[in-house]
Write a protein that holds these residues in place. Structure first.
Motif, PDB file in Angstrom:
ATOM      1  N   SER A  97       0.828  -1.205   0.000  1.00  0.00           N
ATOM      2  CA  SER A  97       0.000   0.000   0.000  1.00  0.00           C
ATOM      3  C   SER A  97       0.861   1.254   0.000  1.00  0.00           C
ATOM      4  O   SER A  97       0.526   2.249  -0.648  1.00  0.00           O
ATOM      5  CB  SER A  97      -0.929  -0.002   1.223  1.00  0.00           C
ATOM      6  OG  SER A  97      -1.772  -1.133   1.205  1.00  0.00           O
ATOM      7  N   SER A 103      -5.053   4.104  -0.389  1.00  0.00           N
ATOM      8  CA  SER A 103      -5.756   4.615   0.780  1.00  0.00           C
ATOM      9  C   SER A 103      -6.038   3.460   1.740  1.00  0.00           C
ATOM     10  O   SER A 103      -6.012   2.287   1.340  1.00  0.00           O
ATOM     11  CB  SER A 103      -7.067   5.266   0.354  1.00  0.00           C
ATOM     12  OG  SER A 103      -7.986   4.268  -0.097  1.00  0.00           O
ATOM     13  N   GLN A 106      -8.780   1.262   0.306  1.00  0.00           N
ATOM     14  CA  GLN A 106      -8.310   0.430  -0.805  1.00  0.00           C
ATOM     15  C   GLN A 106      -7.491  -0.749  -0.274  1.00  0.00           C
ATOM     16  O   GLN A 106      -7.616  -1.877  -0.752  1.00  0.00           O
ATOM     17  CB  GLN A 106      -7.492   1.272  -1.779  1.00  0.00           C
ATOM     18  CG  GLN A 106      -8.326   2.271  -2.557  1.00  0.00           C
ATOM     19  CD  GLN A 106      -7.488   3.328  -3.248  1.00  0.00           C
ATOM     20  OE1 GLN A 106      -6.333   3.573  -2.885  1.00  0.00           O
ATOM     21  NE2 GLN A 106      -8.066   3.973  -4.253  1.00  0.00           N
ATOM     22  N   GLU A 151     -18.694   5.002  -0.290  1.00  0.00           N
ATOM     23  CA  GLU A 151     -17.241   4.930  -0.106  1.00  0.00           C
ATOM     24  C   GLU A 151     -16.644   3.816  -0.967  1.00  0.00           C
ATOM     25  O   GLU A 151     -15.567   3.980  -1.560  1.00  0.00           O
ATOM     26  CB  GLU A 151     -16.916   4.681   1.365  1.00  0.00           C
ATOM     27  CG  GLU A 151     -17.301   5.797   2.301  1.00  0.00           C
ATOM     28  CD  GLU A 151     -16.989   5.445   3.738  1.00  0.00           C
ATOM     29  OE1 GLU A 151     -15.917   5.860   4.220  1.00  0.00           O
ATOM     30  OE2 GLU A 151     -17.803   4.732   4.370  1.00  0.00           O
ATOM     31  N   ALA A 155     -13.896   4.007  -4.091  1.00  0.00           N
ATOM     32  CA  ALA A 155     -12.644   3.245  -4.087  1.00  0.00           C
ATOM     33  C   ALA A 155     -12.517   2.360  -5.319  1.00  0.00           C
ATOM     34  O   ALA A 155     -11.403   2.061  -5.763  1.00  0.00           O
ATOM     35  CB  ALA A 155     -12.559   2.381  -2.826  1.00  0.00           C
TER      36      ALA A 155
END
Length: 684
Positions: A97, A103, A106, A151, A155
């Protein structure tokens, strides 16, 4: 309806031994709380417990909490084992990540995908959520993660980082979001199987090196320029630098990218073709990942087979809905932080808007004889004579990389010693594979057997030979058009003139030049002239009537454009061009004016027929006199040198006692067969 009691997160945590799985189950159960208990239990059940749970659910007084506790306890040991086995994944996912600037949400979606792939229990849960009332899988993902659907939509939007880097395997729906099948992709498998410290190296496997150098590509114009462009771009950190290498397969494009990397002192990252239903998307995602993670400025990227994006199954096909906007692809070409080398076998059909964005474009064409000899000579370093090197180069149409590999393999077979026989033993199977021809049977012109006095040409052959000897490189084009019936010696004279000039022959037939794609024939005409120019070869177009038909009778635009291309190339050419045709009357009149030498070939005269008989067939009738032959050939007209060669090839296999008269009968049969073939398809 009786109010259903749901398990607390704490109870589930105690049963599972891992907070991550407990969160998923708790959120999932809340999402399906209005679904009948029996369906929930069946959906969440492992296959081992379906029967038992079905019996428990059949009792009316069974409390839901007790049933679920029983089920979780039976799964607890297996769940703890899975959690232990995949515990390091969280650290790797955090590292991934960070590398890809994801994020937290994610990263959470990726963790969910990995957990579902690791535990059949969660896989059943995810499948149940999808079938029990969710119109889209996004709702299921939102439920499991305890997030709002908006949300999740954000994503998973088209163009988001998860899609851009190929971290999920999406399929497009009608909107601007993705229908997501949560599978463990190759990138996530890497994160699962490697440590966080080695994850960057796993994402960036270096491509193999090469033993070739820039000197091996001396025949490629602009090769040095491309290398210098890449080197300066790396040195100054300039973004948006893209080098296009284009040309036929086997001309050494990919190998030259490795030469470029070595010359720049950079690590080459190759965007390999990946398996799957959507190779185009996977390769672009892989490219974006490399561009995000690769160290700067020490990386050069190779994207092979660019044309895959422009064919069916690729991104940009006019008859299909594009899966990537042209704007997005143009942006990719303008913002790449390290230089990218793109290779393609053809540029036909590509949008000029893409082509204009390449910083540098280099054309790759097959090596000529002279160029192959130079490359082979460098690799052999004196281990074969110059004559042997030239003979191998003449027979095998190999690329620089193939020649280099053949020398190394030949040396390995011979414990370091390389012979012409061992080298040809290695090259021959590859030549048969790529061309379909057996190189051992390839005819090599023997100038010592050529007899100019037996050709019946409209001007003395000796004068043409004198012209060839006096022509100097760099002067205007020496263009000749030889016309006449098949077998009258047109192509043989062209080869003889090339031998007089000590130049190789680049021979092109209609099959080599004509192309079904619009613009393809014109491109191949241009490539033929450029290849001959680079190799210093005599360019011979056989069956040129297929290329230069009279434009006044053209029914399609391309019939005129290919003539125009030929004439334009001929105007600026500074080499030797010889065209042969059996149908001179079909040639474009303007094209005919471009040939200073227009030579007609006719059937041999009687005295020439006698000379041909004695020189070609005389070995079958030793001691035959010219008078005897002349008498036997009475009445045989319309003979060509090719007829004598055909009879010679036939009679050598027949175990007979030959006489002048019997050989004359064979010639008569050859004439009859030729005339019969000429009448096939026509009414009398």
């Amino acid at each position: 309806m009786t109010k259903r009691r749901m398990l607390s997160n704490k109870v589930i945590e105690e049963a599972l031994g891992t907070s991550g799985l407990a969160d998923y189950v708790h959120n999932g159960l809340l999402a399906v709380s209005k679904v009948p208990k029996q369906r929930v239990i069946r959906a969440l059940s492992g296959l081992d417990f379906v029967v038992d749970l079905a019996k428990l659910c059949a009792t009316n007084d069974a409390k839901e909490e007790w049933l679920l506790q029983a089920w979780w306890k039976k799964r607890a040991r297996r769940a703890r084992g899975i959690a232990s086995a995949t515990g390091s994944f969280a650290h790797n996912l955090a590292a991934l990540s960070t590398l890809l600037a994801l994020s937290p949400l994610q990263a959470g979606i990726l963790r969910l995908a990995a957990d579902i792939g690791a535990d059949p229990m969660l896989e059943e849960l995810y499948g149940a959520l999808h079938t029990l009332g969710f119109s889209r899988q996004r709702g299921a993902i939102a439920a499991l993660l305890g997030k709002r659907r908006e949300e999740i939509n954000d994503a998973l939007r088209v163009g988001g980082r998860l899609e851009r880097f190929g971290l999920i395997e999406p399929s497009h729906d009608r909107g601007n979001n993705l229908e997501v099948a949560l599978h463990v992709t190759a990138v996530l498998e890497d994160a699962r199987q490697h440590t966080a410290a080695s994850l960057r190296e796993c994402l960036l496997p270096a491509a193999r090196g090469t033993s070739l150098t820039l000197d091996d590509y001396g025949h490629v114009s602009d090769a040095a320029l491309a290398l210098e462009v890449a080197r300066r771009a790396l040195q100054h950190g300039r973004p948006g630098v893209n080098v296009l290498l284009y040309g036929a397969p086997g001309t050494g494009k990919s190998e030259f990218a490795r030469v470029m990397a070595a010359g720049c002192g950079a690590t080459l990252q190759s965007i390999e073709v990946r398996e799957g239903n959507d190779v185009a998307s996977a390769r672009i995602a892989r490219l974006r990942t490399v561009l995000q993670v690769a160290p700067r400025p020490g990386t050069l990227v190779l994207f092979d087979e660019l044309e895959d994006l422009f064919t069916r199954g690729g991104f940009f096909v006019e008859s299909m809905t594009p899966r990537m906007s042209k704007q997005a692809f143009n942006e990719l070409l303008e913002t790449n932080p390290v230089p990218v080398v793109w290779t393609t076998n053809r540029v036909a059909g590509m949008d000029p808007a893409f082509l204009r964005r390449f910083t540098c474009a280099v054309a790759f064409r097959p090596l000529g004889v002279k160029q192959r000899a130079r490359v082979l000579g460098r690799k052999l370093n004196g281990r074969l004579t110059e004559a042997e090197v030239k003979a191998v180069a003449l027979r095998y149409s190999a690329s620089p990389a193939q020649l280099s590999s053949a020398v190394e393999t030949s040396g390995m077979l011979g414990d370091g010693a390389v012979t012409r026989a061992s080298l040809e033993q290695v090259l021959a199977p590859v030549e048969r594979l790529l061309t379909g021809r057996d190189p051992s049977t390839r005819a090599v012109f023997d100038a010592s057997t050529f007899r100019e006095e037996v050709l019946n040409a409209s001007m003395p052959v000796s004068e043409l030979v004198d012209v060839a000897r006096r022509w100097q490189p760099g002067s205007s084009a020496l263009a000749m058009c030889f016309s006449g019936a098949p077998g009258t010696g047109k192509t043989e004279l062209a080869q003889y003139l090339a031998s007089v000039m000590e130049r190789p022959v680049l021979r092109k037939t209609a099959a080599d030049i004509l192309d079904p794609y619009v613009g393809g024939t014109e491109q191949k005409i241009a490539e033929a002239f450029e290849e001959a120019q680079q190799d210093g070869a005599v360019l011979v177009f056989d069956e040129v009537d297929s290329l230069l038909r009279d434009r006044r009778g053209a029914q399609h635009s391309w019939e005129a454009t290919q003539v125009n291309e030929f004439l334009q190339r001929l105007e600026t050419y500074r080499g030797v061009v010889i065209c042969t045709t059996n149908l001179v009357e079909d040639l474009d009149h303007a094209a005919m004016r471009r040939f200073p030498f227009k030579v007609r070939f006719d059937w041999v005269r009687p005295e020439q027929a006698v000379e041909l008989f004695l020189s070609v067939l005389g070995s079958f009738v030793p001691g035959a006199s010219a008078a005897e032959v002349s008498a036997a050939l009475q009445g045989l007209t319309r003979l060509a040198p090719g007829d004598f060669a055909a009879v010679s090839r036939r009679v050598q296999w027949l175990s007979r006692e030959w006489t002048v008269e019997s050989l004359a009968r064979e010639l008569r049969e050859e004439l009859t067969s030729r005339r019969e073939r000429a009448r096939v398809g026509f009414s009398s």
